[in-house]
Design a protein around this motif. Structure first.
Motif, PDB file in Angstrom:
ATOM      1  N   ASP A 123       0.805  -1.225   0.000  1.00 27.70           N
ATOM      2  CA  ASP A 123       0.000   0.000   0.000  1.00 27.70           C
ATOM      3  C   ASP A 123       0.841   1.280   0.000  1.00 27.70           C
ATOM      4  O   ASP A 123       0.336   2.342   0.332  1.00 27.70           O
ATOM      5  N   HIS A 124       2.117   1.189  -0.373  1.00 28.87           N
ATOM      6  CA  HIS A 124       2.987   2.364  -0.316  1.00 28.87           C
ATOM      7  C   HIS A 124       4.164   2.200  -1.275  1.00 28.87           C
ATOM      8  O   HIS A 124       4.541   1.077  -1.630  1.00 28.87           O
ATOM      9  N   PRO A 125       4.780   3.323  -1.674  1.00 27.38           N
ATOM     10  CA  PRO A 125       6.038   3.209  -2.435  1.00 27.38           C
ATOM     11  C   PRO A 125       7.089   2.516  -1.567  1.00 27.38           C
ATOM     12  O   PRO A 125       7.076   2.625  -0.334  1.00 27.38           O
ATOM     13  N   PHE A 126       8.001   1.817  -2.236  1.00 25.61           N
ATOM     14  CA  PHE A 126       9.017   1.063  -1.490  1.00 25.61           C
ATOM     15  C   PHE A 126      10.348   1.138  -2.222  1.00 25.61           C
ATOM     16  O   PHE A 126      10.408   1.370  -3.422  1.00 25.61           O
ATOM     17  N   ALA A 127      11.414   0.939  -1.461  1.00 24.63           N
ATOM     18  CA  ALA A 127      12.764   0.939  -2.033  1.00 24.63           C
ATOM     19  C   ALA A 127      13.062  -0.405  -2.660  1.00 24.63           C
ATOM     20  O   ALA A 127      12.673  -1.450  -2.135  1.00 24.63           O
ATOM     21  N   GLU A 128      13.768  -0.361  -3.769  1.00 22.90           N
ATOM     22  CA  GLU A 128      14.302  -1.589  -4.359  1.00 22.90           C
ATOM     23  C   GLU A 128      15.556  -1.976  -3.576  1.00 22.90           C
ATOM     24  O   GLU A 128      16.084  -1.188  -2.799  1.00 22.90           O
ATOM     25  N   PRO A 129      16.063  -3.193  -3.748  1.00 20.97           N
ATOM     26  CA  PRO A 129      17.156  -3.701  -2.905  1.00 20.97           C
ATOM     27  C   PRO A 129      18.434  -2.850  -2.980  1.00 20.97           C
ATOM     28  O   PRO A 129      18.789  -2.327  -4.035  1.00 20.97           O
ATOM     29  N   CYS A 130      19.088  -2.778  -1.841  1.00 18.03           N
ATOM     30  CA  CYS A 130      20.358  -2.059  -1.757  1.00 18.03           C
ATOM     31  C   CYS A 130      21.135  -2.596  -0.561  1.00 18.03           C
ATOM     32  O   CYS A 130      20.540  -2.927   0.466  1.00 18.03           O
ATOM     33  N   VAL A 131      22.453  -2.685  -0.717  1.00 15.53           N
ATOM     34  CA  VAL A 131      23.334  -3.006   0.397  1.00 15.53           C
ATOM     35  C   VAL A 131      24.347  -1.870   0.496  1.00 15.53           C
ATOM     36  O   VAL A 131      24.996  -1.510  -0.487  1.00 15.53           O
ATOM     37  N   LEU A 132      24.452  -1.315   1.695  1.00 14.29           N
ATOM     38  CA  LEU A 132      25.384  -0.232   1.972  1.00 14.29           C
ATOM     39  C   LEU A 132      26.337  -0.695   3.066  1.00 14.29           C
ATOM     40  O   LEU A 132      25.892  -1.171   4.114  1.00 14.29           O
ATOM     41  N   VAL A 133      27.636  -0.568   2.811  1.00 12.58           N
ATOM     42  CA  VAL A 133      28.643  -0.965   3.790  1.00 12.58           C
ATOM     43  C   VAL A 133      29.370   0.300   4.235  1.00 12.58           C
ATOM     44  O   VAL A 133      29.883   1.064   3.400  1.00 12.58           O
ATOM     45  N   ILE A 134      29.392   0.511   5.541  1.00 11.97           N
ATOM     46  CA  ILE A 134      29.962   1.718   6.134  1.00 11.97           C
ATOM     47  C   ILE A 134      31.202   1.316   6.932  1.00 11.97           C
ATOM     48  O   ILE A 134      31.149   0.404   7.768  1.00 11.97           O
TER      49      ILE A 134
END
Length: 179
Positions: A123-134
């Motif tokens: 029922d809402h916009p959503f992010a597509e997959p992502c991996v962030l390494v900090i």
């Protein structure tokens, strides 16, 4: 015009909601000296590929911990959807999973955002997959983002790559700026 973070930039202090509806930071503001952090953005409860990916991550989560990498997963799902996901789709995850990532946060992170194909999907916009390494200096060291659910980094290869970065003091790549 919104500015998105890029490799080498400091990771912003962002909060999302825990399963108990508590504002929770995506990363620790002051990690221990050797600690790395990994933020896994997943599409949401509607995505069976996401559940499989997070279950696979859970199977090797101890290997990430042993490499001093803290892991958190987050989606735009509501707390109710998050709890449904945790109860019905994944196997007792050993890392934190958060919800209610906002559109402005997704834009700041430079994520690809999709609208649901139907109300049955979500029922809402959503992010597509992502991996962030900090890295321990709070700099974005690895960015792996996709615009489709089928494209995600292999977790074992990613872990091996992070260990290589750690052992060789490998620099942040993708930072060249043309004049």
């Amino acid at each position: 015009m919104q500015t998105t973070i890029t490799p080498g930039s400091n990771f912003p202090e962002l909060f999302a909601k825990s399963k108990d509806n508590i504002d929770t930071p995506l990363t620790r503001v002051h990690p221990a000296a050797n600690d790395w952090q990994m933020v896994v953005i997943y599409r949401g409860v509607h995505c069976p590929i996401c559940a499989t990916y997070l279950n696979e991550l859970n199977e090797i989560h101890d290997d990430f911990k042993n490499a001093n990498i803290d892991v958190v997963a987050v989606s735009a799902d509501s707390v109710s959807q998050l709890n449904s996901f945790l109860k019905e789709k994944v196997n007792d995850l050993s890392f934190e999973v958060l919800g209610e990532l906002s559109i402005s946060q997704m834009n700041l992170l430079g994520l690809y955002i999709s609208e649901p194909r139907s109300p049955e999907e979500t029922d809402h916009p959503f992010a597509e997959p992502c991996v962030l390494v900090i890295n321990p200096d709070n700099q974005l060291h690895i960015v792996d983002k996709s615009n489709a659910p089928f494209s995600r980094p292999d977790l074992k290869k990613l872990l091996d790559g992070i260990k290589f970065i750690q052992s060789k003091d490998y620099p942040i790549r993708g930072t060249f700026k043309s004049a």
